[in-house]
Design an enzyme around this catalytic site. Structure first.
Site, PDB file in Angstrom:
ATOM      1  N   GLU A 116     -62.318   9.980 -76.542  1.00  0.00           N
ATOM      2  CA  GLU A 116     -61.264   9.267 -75.831  1.00  0.00           C
ATOM      3  C   GLU A 116     -61.019   7.874 -76.433  1.00  0.00           C
ATOM      4  OE1 GLU A 116     -61.138  11.267 -71.529  1.00  0.00           O
ATOM      5  OE2 GLU A 116     -62.761   9.819 -71.704  1.00  0.00           O
ATOM      6  N   CYS A 129     -59.203   0.284 -77.061  1.00  0.00           N
ATOM      7  CA  CYS A 129     -60.641   0.518 -76.932  1.00  0.00           C
ATOM      8  C   CYS A 129     -60.960   1.829 -77.644  1.00  0.00           C
ATOM      9  CB  CYS A 129     -60.966   0.592 -75.438  1.00  0.00           C
ATOM     10  SG  CYS A 129     -62.693   0.958 -75.115  1.00  0.00           S
ATOM     11  N   CYS A 136     -73.333   9.941 -76.648  1.00  0.00           N
ATOM     12  CA  CYS A 136     -74.162   8.771 -76.968  1.00  0.00           C
ATOM     13  C   CYS A 136     -75.614   9.216 -76.916  1.00  0.00           C
ATOM     14  CB  CYS A 136     -73.896   7.654 -75.951  1.00  0.00           C
ATOM     15  SG  CYS A 136     -74.634   6.068 -76.404  1.00  0.00           S
ATOM     16  N   CYS A 140     -77.724   4.913 -70.553  1.00  0.00           N
ATOM     17  CA  CYS A 140     -77.589   3.836 -69.573  1.00  0.00           C
ATOM     18  C   CYS A 140     -77.170   4.480 -68.248  1.00  0.00           C
ATOM     19  CB  CYS A 140     -76.566   2.809 -70.038  1.00  0.00           C
ATOM     20  SG  CYS A 140     -76.983   2.148 -71.670  1.00  0.00           S
ATOM     21  N   CYS A 143     -73.425   4.539 -66.865  1.00  0.00           N
ATOM     22  CA  CYS A 143     -72.346   4.852 -67.807  1.00  0.00           C
ATOM     23  C   CYS A 143     -72.095   6.364 -67.883  1.00  0.00           C
ATOM     24  CB  CYS A 143     -72.723   4.311 -69.184  1.00  0.00           C
ATOM     25  SG  CYS A 143     -71.587   4.809 -70.487  1.00  0.00           S
ATOM     26  N   CYS A 374     -63.855   0.886 -68.269  1.00  0.00           N
ATOM     27  CA  CYS A 374     -65.140   0.769 -68.976  1.00  0.00           C
ATOM     28  C   CYS A 374     -66.151   1.734 -68.395  1.00  0.00           C
ATOM     29  CB  CYS A 374     -65.772  -0.603 -68.752  1.00  0.00           C
ATOM     30  SG  CYS A 374     -64.856  -1.957 -69.350  1.00  0.00           S
TER      31      CYS A 374
HETATM   32  N1  SAH Z   1     -72.247   1.524 -76.328  1.00  0.00           N
HETATM   33  C1  SAH Z   1     -71.687   0.241 -76.365  1.00  0.00           C
HETATM   34  C2  SAH Z   1     -70.198   0.200 -76.210  1.00  0.00           C
HETATM   35  C3  SAH Z   1     -69.559   1.120 -75.194  1.00  0.00           C
HETATM   36  S1  SAH Z   1     -69.677   0.714 -73.501  1.00  0.00           S
HETATM   37  C4  SAH Z   1     -72.327  -0.629 -75.310  1.00  0.00           C
HETATM   38  O1  SAH Z   1     -73.043  -0.112 -74.473  1.00  0.00           O
HETATM   39  O2  SAH Z   1     -72.134  -1.832 -75.374  1.00  0.00           O
HETATM   40  C5  SAH Z   1     -68.582  -0.678 -73.206  1.00  0.00           C
HETATM   41  C6  SAH Z   1     -69.020  -1.540 -72.007  1.00  0.00           C
HETATM   42  O3  SAH Z   1     -68.808  -0.874 -70.752  1.00  0.00           O
HETATM   43  C7  SAH Z   1     -70.511  -1.873 -72.066  1.00  0.00           C
HETATM   44  O4  SAH Z   1     -70.757  -3.206 -71.704  1.00  0.00           O
HETATM   45  C8  SAH Z   1     -71.045  -0.957 -71.003  1.00  0.00           C
HETATM   46  O5  SAH Z   1     -72.299  -1.367 -70.567  1.00  0.00           O
HETATM   47  C9  SAH Z   1     -69.974  -1.025 -69.960  1.00  0.00           C
HETATM   48  N2  SAH Z   1     -70.044   0.050 -68.965  1.00  0.00           N
HETATM   49  C10 SAH Z   1     -70.586   1.280 -69.103  1.00  0.00           C
HETATM   50  N3  SAH Z   1     -70.432   2.007 -67.969  1.00  0.00           N
HETATM   51  C11 SAH Z   1     -69.770   1.217 -67.098  1.00  0.00           C
HETATM   52  C12 SAH Z   1     -69.259   1.417 -65.770  1.00  0.00           C
HETATM   53  N4  SAH Z   1     -69.410   2.580 -65.150  1.00  0.00           N
HETATM   54  N5  SAH Z   1     -68.602   0.397 -65.188  1.00  0.00           N
HETATM   55  C13 SAH Z   1     -68.397  -0.767 -65.842  1.00  0.00           C
HETATM   56  N6  SAH Z   1     -68.833  -1.005 -67.091  1.00  0.00           N
HETATM   57  C14 SAH Z   1     -69.508  -0.026 -67.725  1.00  0.00           C
HETATM   58 FE1  SF4 Z   2     -74.072   4.589 -74.668  1.00  0.00          FE
HETATM   59 FE2  SF4 Z   2     -72.800   4.095 -72.373  1.00  0.00          FE
HETATM   60 FE3  SF4 Z   2     -75.140   2.902 -72.857  1.00  0.00          FE
HETATM   61 FE4  SF4 Z   2     -72.948   2.155 -74.241  1.00  0.00          FE
HETATM   62  S1  SF4 Z   2     -73.281   1.931 -72.034  1.00  0.00           S
HETATM   63  S2  SF4 Z   2     -75.007   2.583 -75.059  1.00  0.00           S
HETATM   64  S3  SF4 Z   2     -71.895   4.158 -74.411  1.00  0.00           S
HETATM   65  S4  SF4 Z   2     -74.810   5.117 -72.612  1.00  0.00           S
END
Ligand code: SAH
Ligand code: SF4
Length: 396
Positions: A116, A129, A136, A140, A143, A374
Site C-alpha cells: 500500500e 507515504c 515486516c 510492534c 501496528c 499511520c
Molecule cells: N517501520 C517504520 C516505518 C513504518 S511505520 C517504523 O516503525 O518507524 C510509520 C509510523 O507509524 C511509525 O512511527 C509507527 O510506529 C507508527 N504506527 C504504527 N502503527 C500505528 C498505529 N496503529 N497508530 C498510529 N501510529 C502507528
Molecule cells: Fe514494522 Fe509496524 Fe513496527 Fe514499523 S511500526 S517496524 S512497520 S511492525
C-alpha cells in the site's frame, strides 16, 4: 489465502515479462544501453536523455522519446519495459487521502505481492507515504503491518515506482493536468514530501531504500528536496549514522516509550538496541542542527504510555538532541489491542512537550475511514519461504 486474492494473483503475470529501466543507477542504465547496442561514445548522453524522460517527464512509453532515433526507441521497447505497477485498488477518504493497493509481479521464485501507498494532501504540501517491504519482520504491538509476516523486500524499482505511479495518478508531471476531483495542495508540487512510513522497516532493506531515495532526490529527475524526504525507523541503531551519510534525507524515530521495559513490549526491536543505544546512534546522525532535526514519533496509547510524567521524561530524554516531537493519536485497526488516548490527555501531554519548546506536536489522523492512517496498512500477500526471499535479493 482468501479466494478473491487467489483469483487476483492468479490473473497477474507470473514473472515480469521484460526488465524495467526504472530504479537503475546512471551507470547501470548505461550498461543496459550498451547491451542494447548503443555505441560507447553515446552512452552518457543517451543515459542522461533516458533519465530525463523517466524521471522528469514521467514517460511510460519509449515512443514518446522523440529526441532519440526511432530505431533506438524500438530496440529499447523490445528489450525493456517502463510499465507502472498494476493498481489492484484505489480508495479515496472523505478527507481526500488516497490509498493505492499496488501489485508487483513475482521476482525470481516468488509470487506476485501487494503493498500500500498513501497520499495525504494538506494546505501547503502533499505527502506520499511509501512502503519499503511487503509485511515486516518486526512485530510492534500497535501496528497492523506488524501482524503481517514478512514476505519480501521491495526492489529499488518497486520503491521508486510507488512515487512515479502516484505522481502520474495525481497529474504531478510537467504538462499533466491535475486528476479530476483530486484534493491537492493549493500551490506547489502535488507531491512535495515523501515519507518512508508505509509498510516495512526501511533500514532492513537499506540498499534498495537508499538507491530509491537517491533517484527521488536527483536534480535532473524528480528533484525532491532531501529535506522533504523522511525515513522512519523503529530503531535499527547500527544503521542510523550510515543511513544519514549515504542518503542525506531526514530521519524519524518511532520511540513510543521512555522506559526500556515498556518499549521492549511495544517496539520489540528495543530488546536488541535499547533506548540509550538508539539515542547515541541518533546523536551520530550526520548534519544535525536546529534547522535539521530528528523527528521522534510517539503513538498515544490510552493508559499505556500517555501519563504526564512520561511526557516530562520524554523531553528530558531528548534534551541535547536537535529534535521534533510528533504525537500520533493511535489509529485502530481490526482486532487492535489498544485504544487511542482521550483528546484531553493528548492535549495535556502536548502542552508539556510544547512548554519544553517543541512546536505543534500532534499529528492529525488522516484517511482513517479507508484504513490509510499511520500503522493501518496491511496487504494480504502471504509469507514466502526464506529461499524464495533470498532468490529475489539476488535478483534485485
Ligand atoms: N517501520 C517504520 C516505518 C513504518 S511505520 C517504523 O516503525 O518507524 C510509520 C509510523 O507509524 C511509525 O512511527 C509507527 O510506529 C507508527 N504506527 C504504527 N502503527 C500505528 C498505529 N496503529 N497508530 C498510529 N501510529 C502507528
Ligand atoms: Fe514494522 Fe509496524 Fe513496527 Fe514499523 S511500526 S517496524 S512497520 S511492525
Amino acid at each position: 489465502m482468501n479466494a478473491a486474492l487467489e483469483d487476483r494473483l492468479a490473473s497477474a503475470p507470473l514473472v515480469a515479462e521484460k526488465p524495467s529501466l526504472i530504479g537503475l543507477s546512471r551507470p547501470a542504465l548505461a550498461d543496459a544501453l550498451r547491451e542494447a547496442g548503443v555505441p560507447e561514445a553515446q552512452l552518457r548522453m543517451r543515459a542522461a536523455q533516458l533519465w530525463h524522460w523517466l524521471y522528469f517527464r514521467g514517460a511510460t512509453d519509449f515512443a514518446a522519446m522523440t529526441n532519440m532515433a526511432k530505431g533506438l526507441r524500438e530496440l529499447l521497447a523490445q528489450r525493456f519495459t517502463l510499465a507502472r505497477p498494476e493498481v489492484a485498488s484505489e480508495q479515496v477518504s472523505v478527507d481526500g487521502t488516497r490509498k493505492w493497493l499496488l501489485r508487483f509481479p513475482a521476482r525470481g521464485a516468488g509470487r506476485p505481492v501487494e503493498v500500500e501507498t498513501v497520499y495525504i494532501p494538506e494546505e501547503g504540501r502533499g505527502t506520499l507515504c511509501i512502503s519499503s517491504q511487503v509485511g515486516c519482520t518486526l512485530t510492534c504491538t500497535f501496528c497492523h503491518t506488524g501482524t503481517q509476516r514478512m514476505v519480501r523486500n521491495l526492489t529499488t524499482e518497486e520503491i521508486v515506482s510507488q512515487i512515479l505511479l502516484a505522481r502520474e495518478g495525481l497529474g504531478d508531471f510537467p504538462a499533466a493536468a491535475v486528476a479530476p476531483g483530486a484534493i491537492v495542495p493549493g500551490e506547489g508540487r502535488l507531491i512535495s514530501n515523501v515519507v518512508l512510513m508505509g509498510m516495512g522497516e526501511p533500514l532492513y532493506n537499506f540498499d534498495n531504500v537508499r538507491d530509491a531515495m537517491l533517484i527521488a532526490a536527483d536534480g535532473d529527475g524528480m528533484a525532491l528536496s532531501k529535506r522533504r524526504i523522511t525515513l522512519s525507523t523503529s530503531g535499527v541503531a547500527p544503521m542510523i549514522p550510515r543511513a544519514g551519510a549515504e542518503t542525506g534525507v531526514m530521519l524519524a524515530i518511532s520511540l513510543h516509550a521512555v522506559r526500556d521495559d515498556l518499549r521492549d513490549e511495544l517496539v520489540p526491536i528495543n530488546r536488541k538496541w535499547p533506548i540509550a543505544e538508539l539515542l547515541d546512534a541518533c546523536r551520530a546522525y550526520p548534519g544535525l542542527s536546529n534547522s535539521r532535526r530528528i523527528t521522534f514519533e510517539y503513538v498515544m496509547l490510552k493508559g499505556v504510555n500517555d501519563s504526564l510524567a512520561e511526557a516530562r521524561d520524554l523531553v528530558r530524554l531528548l534534551s541535547g538532541i536537535p529534535a521534533k516531537i510528533n504525537l500520533i493519536p493511535f489509529n485502530p485497526w481490526p482486532g487492535s489491542p489498544y485504544e487511542c488516548s482521550g483528546w484531553e490527555r493528548i492535549e495535556a501531554f502536548a502542552e508539556v512537550v510544547n512548554r519544553a519548546g517543541y512546536a505543534s506536536p500532534i499529528r492529525t489522523p488522516r484517511g482513517r475511514d479507508i484504513l490509510a492512517a499511520c500503522g493501518q496498512l496491511k496487504s494480504a500477500s502471504e509469507r514466502m519461504r526464506k529461499s524464495e526471499r533470498e532468490a529475489i535479493s539476488g535478483a534485485a
